[in-house]
Design an enzyme around this catalytic site. Structure first.
Site: not given
Length: 304
Positions: A143, A139, A116-117
């Site tokens: 990741k 989060y 993810t960004d």
């Protein structure tokens, strides 16, 4: 010889798009997995219920099918829920990846992992694959932790980083920014939309295609796989309104601070796609082309 491909999270948006593209392809034997019942309910694949946070279930399924490739789409992606339930977030986003690394080492599977960004702080976007991560949320941290596990492992892996995925699942059980904004504006509801965060929204079909390209090339390393149009969240919603000819006066721009969300979001992410274009042959749709695909799919859903 057909290749065996195991997909996790097959009930989700990306999982379903992968099944759309792969299940009737004679080159591949597809094992779809998700927690609980199969919600996709088509032919052309085997379904197995799998809790990715259960190490023995992961090892058993992997040993049973011995897939050539694993496309790991299962994750906890609700950023605020991750902030409030860190234990579950770690189980789903980090521990599960560790179990798959262990299994892939045994079986020799190529592992395609979605990231993810949100591993970035948003101070210097858009980002290429070499940019230094600095997550602002739990989060994002999980990741990044899962990426690090892969980089430290001996597994053949490709990490695909993406941003705001949108599209249509078969049973309409999942929402996303496009369906939310379209639905609210069609219902003449006033909505507040953030004007100081910038992203590349990603059509789920494009992300599925990136996964397949990475699989076919048995790609190694990190790749950006987002949409190509970079804009504010406000502009995303305004372009959704324009596409479906909805009333933009219902949209009120607000700053991210005004939302009081539990998890901090990066201001300006966005991805540079040069490497994915060059090495994978990745060609994402424009945002309006993506909306046209969504529109066609929505029109094809039988009305009750």
């Amino acid at each position: 010889m057909s290749k065996k491909v195991l997909i996790t999270g097959s009930n989700g948006l990306l999982g379903q798009k992968l099944l759309d593209k792969l299940r009737n392809n004679s080159l591949y034997e597809i094992i779809a997995t998700a927690k609980g019942e199969d919600r996709y309910l088509e032919s052309g694949y085997v379904y197995e219920s799998l809790d990715v946070t259960n190490r023995s279930e992961v090892l058993n399924i992997m040993n049973q099918y011995r897939p050539d490739h694993v496309i790991h789409t299962a994750a906890m992606t609700n950023v605020d829920a991750c902030e409030s339930d860190k234990e579950l977030c770690k189980l789903l986003n980090v521990d599960a990846v560790a179990y798959f690394i262990e299994a892939c080492n045994t079986v020799g599977s190529h592992f395609i992992h979605l990231s993810t960004d949100f591993i970035f702080d948003g101070a210097d976007g858009p980002y290429d694959e070499e940019a230094l991560p600095n997550p602002l949320s739990y989060y994002g941290q999980t990741k990044l932790d899962s990426e690090e596990l892969l980089k430290q492992s001996t597994v053949d892996y490709a990490i695909l980083r993406t941003i705001i995925v949108y599209g249509v699942v078969k049973d309409m059980s999942r929402s996303n920014i496009v369906l939310w904004a379209k639905g609210a504006l069609e219902a003449k509801k006033a909505i507040n939309v953030v004007n100081d965060q910038f992203r590349n929204p990603t059509l789920a079909e494009d992300l599925a295609e990136a996964c397949i390209l990475a699989m076919e090339k048995r790609a190694q390393g990190v790749f950006n796989a987002s949409g190509k149009d970079f804009m504010s969240i406000l502009e995303i919603v305004e372009r959704i309104a324009d596409f479906w000819k909805l009333d933009k006066s219902l949209i009120t721009p607000i700053s991210a601070e005004g939302l009081n969300q539990p998890a901090k979001r990066p201001v300006k992410t966005g991805f540079i796609l040069d490497k994915s274009t060059r090495e994978l042959g990745y060609k994402p749709h424009s945002f309006e082309e993506g909306l046209a695909i969504v529109d066609k799919q929505l029109k094809a859903i039988p009305s009750n």
